[in-house]
Design a protein around this motif. Structure first.
Motif, short mmCIF file in Angstrom:
data_model
loop_
_atom_site.label_atom_id
_atom_site.label_comp_id
_atom_site.label_asym_id
_atom_site.label_seq_id
_atom_site.Cartn_x
_atom_site.Cartn_y
_atom_site.Cartn_z
N HIS A 123 15.64 -14.55 -39.23
CA HIS A 123 15.80 -13.38 -38.30
C HIS A 123 14.62 -12.88 -37.29
O HIS A 123 14.64 -12.49 -36.38
CB HIS A 123 16.08 -12.06 -39.41
N PHE A 124 13.47 -13.30 -38.13
CA PHE A 124 12.09 -13.32 -37.38
C PHE A 124 12.05 -14.30 -36.27
O PHE A 124 11.89 -13.99 -35.06
CB PHE A 124 10.86 -13.68 -38.13
N PHE A 125 12.64 -15.68 -36.35
CA PHE A 125 12.86 -16.63 -35.40
C PHE A 125 13.51 -16.25 -34.27
O PHE A 125 13.40 -16.27 -33.10
CB PHE A 125 12.88 -17.90 -35.77
N LEU A 126 14.80 -15.50 -34.66
CA LEU A 126 15.62 -15.16 -33.67
C LEU A 126 15.12 -13.87 -32.86
O LEU A 126 15.24 -13.96 -31.65
CB LEU A 126 17.02 -14.74 -34.40
N ALA A 127 14.47 -13.00 -33.62
CA ALA A 127 13.86 -11.91 -32.75
C ALA A 127 12.61 -12.49 -31.85
O ALA A 127 12.71 -12.02 -30.68
CB ALA A 127 13.20 -10.77 -33.64
N PHE A 128 12.00 -13.50 -32.27
CA PHE A 128 10.90 -13.92 -31.40
C PHE A 128 11.45 -14.91 -29.93
O PHE A 128 11.19 -14.37 -29.03
CB PHE A 128 10.03 -15.04 -32.27
N LYS A 129 12.59 -15.27 -30.52
CA LYS A 129 13.22 -16.16 -29.31
C LYS A 129 13.73 -15.36 -28.30
O LYS A 129 13.96 -15.74 -27.12
CB LYS A 129 14.16 -17.08 -30.01
N THR A 130 14.47 -14.25 -28.75
CA THR A 130 15.36 -13.44 -27.87
C THR A 130 14.65 -12.36 -27.45
O THR A 130 15.06 -11.63 -26.41
CB THR A 130 16.60 -12.65 -28.70
N GLN A 131 13.42 -12.01 -28.17
CA GLN A 131 12.72 -10.69 -27.74
C GLN A 131 13.38 -9.57 -27.87
O GLN A 131 13.18 -8.54 -27.11
CB GLN A 131 11.89 -10.75 -26.21
N GLU A 132 14.41 -9.25 -28.77
CA GLU A 132 15.13 -8.27 -29.06
C GLU A 132 15.41 -8.29 -30.51
O GLU A 132 15.38 -9.23 -31.39
CB GLU A 132 16.21 -8.22 -28.21
N TYR A 133 15.78 -6.97 -31.15
CA TYR A 133 16.00 -6.76 -32.36
C TYR A 133 17.48 -7.31 -32.51
O TYR A 133 18.31 -7.50 -31.83
CB TYR A 133 16.45 -5.23 -32.52
N ASN A 134 17.58 -7.93 -33.95
CA ASN A 134 18.85 -8.36 -34.35
C ASN A 134 19.24 -7.71 -35.71
O ASN A 134 18.37 -7.45 -36.33
CB ASN A 134 18.92 -10.06 -34.51
N PRO A 135 20.32 -7.38 -35.82
CA PRO A 135 20.92 -6.61 -37.21
C PRO A 135 20.57 -7.52 -38.30
O PRO A 135 21.07 -8.62 -38.54
CB PRO A 135 22.37 -6.74 -37.07
N GLY A 136 19.51 -7.05 -39.30
CA GLY A 136 19.06 -7.62 -40.28
C GLY A 136 17.36 -7.91 -40.28
O GLY A 136 16.98 -8.49 -41.46
N LEU A 137 16.91 -7.60 -39.05
CA LEU A 137 15.58 -8.18 -38.96
C LEU A 137 14.81 -7.05 -39.82
O LEU A 137 13.61 -7.73 -40.46
CB LEU A 137 15.37 -7.72 -37.58
N ILE A 138 14.80 -5.94 -39.83
CA ILE A 138 13.89 -5.00 -40.57
C ILE A 138 14.10 -5.28 -42.08
O ILE A 138 12.83 -5.62 -42.79
CB ILE A 138 14.44 -3.56 -40.22
N THR A 139 15.29 -5.49 -42.73
CA THR A 139 15.13 -5.90 -44.12
C THR A 139 14.58 -7.04 -44.49
O THR A 139 14.12 -7.45 -45.76
CB THR A 139 16.50 -5.54 -44.79
N GLY A 140 14.89 -8.26 -43.61
CA GLY A 140 14.45 -9.38 -43.50
C GLY A 140 12.81 -9.42 -43.52
O GLY A 140 12.29 -10.02 -44.48
N ALA A 141 12.29 -8.53 -42.84
CA ALA A 141 10.80 -8.41 -42.71
C ALA A 141 10.15 -7.68 -43.86
O ALA A 141 9.29 -8.04 -44.41
CB ALA A 141 10.68 -7.75 -41.28
N ILE A 142 10.81 -6.48 -44.39
CA ILE A 142 10.11 -5.58 -45.17
C ILE A 142 10.71 -5.80 -46.76
O ILE A 142 9.80 -5.56 -47.64
CB ILE A 142 10.11 -4.12 -45.08
N LEU A 143 11.64 -6.63 -46.79
CA LEU A 143 12.19 -7.14 -48.26
C LEU A 143 11.98 -8.46 -48.43
O LEU A 143 11.46 -8.80 -49.49
CB LEU A 143 13.82 -6.46 -48.48
N PHE A 144 12.70 -9.31 -47.82
CA PHE A 144 12.77 -10.66 -48.20
C PHE A 144 11.57 -11.66 -48.07
O PHE A 144 11.02 -12.12 -48.93
CB PHE A 144 13.69 -11.53 -47.22
N LEU A 145 10.52 -11.37 -46.90
CA LEU A 145 9.36 -12.08 -46.69
C LEU A 145 8.44 -11.71 -47.84
O LEU A 145 7.74 -12.49 -48.67
CB LEU A 145 8.96 -11.93 -45.32
#
Length: 193
Positions: A123-145
């Motif tokens: 999700h982080f890689f995708l956000a970095f590549k597209t420079q935009e939010y993708n559904p799942g980014l926030i929980t991926g960042a604050i929970l999974f990592l």
């Protein structure tokens, strides 16, 4: 089946809340570390899916409109059946299986956690590549990592896994993650000629 397609992720929110209440208010500090970790992993997965399919509700559209590439690796559109197979059958199923049968096995528990850790990285890689939010980014960042790093720190501190175990965990987690595009392919919409 439409009822399931529309409500599975909403049901996951309720289940996640029940799991978190069980861990932090009913059991408090009584749960063994690995059992607590696999339960947290299940709850975090369900909260992540809520971000993808309920709160923003747009991961299917995001995938099909922004990631789908008819000539590339992601050459099959995501379907409702694919979503159920990836998220419920594979995601919930494997975590529940580990909780029921392998919750005392640090390798099995860490494999489940690392799969979600990879998901957070994607999700982080995708956000970095597209420079935009993708559904799942926030929980991926604050929970999974953070949970991935913390759980590794704790099992390593308690000497529950070796370096060889870690290598096996990382490889097996990659293998399971690569099953996802296969499921998307198998559940793709068939084109009629």
């Amino acid at each position: 089946m439409n009822f399931v397609y529309k409500n599975w992720a909403k049901a996951g929110i309720g289940i996640a809340v029940i799991i978190l209440i069980f861990i932090f208010f009913i059991q408090k500090n009584k749960l063994p570390l690995l059992e607590k970790f696999i339960l947290l992993n299940i709850a975090f997965l369900m909260l992540h899916q809520a971000e993808e399919y309920v709160y923003h509700g747009g991961f299917k559209d995001y995938f099909n409109q922004k990631l789908y590439n008819p000539f590339g690796f992601l050459k099959n559109k995501l379907t409702d059946a694919g979503i159920i197979w990836v998220n419920v059958v594979l995601g919930w199923g494997m975590n529940i299986f580990v909780y029921i049968f392998l919750k005392n096995n640090p390798i099995a528990v860490m494999i489940m956690i690392v799969i979600l850790f990879y998901n957070g990285i994607l999700h982080f890689f995708l956000a970095f590549k597209t420079q935009e939010y993708n559904p799942g980014l926030i929980t991926g960042a604050i929970l999974f990592l953070p949970f991935g790093f913390y759980s590794y720190y704790k099992v390593n501190l308690n000497q529950m896994i070796s370096t060889t175990d870690l290598a096996a965990i990382l490889v097996f987690s990659i293998f399971v993650t690569l099953v996802i595009p296969v499921i998307i392919f198998l559940t793709r919409e068939k084109r009629h000629k």
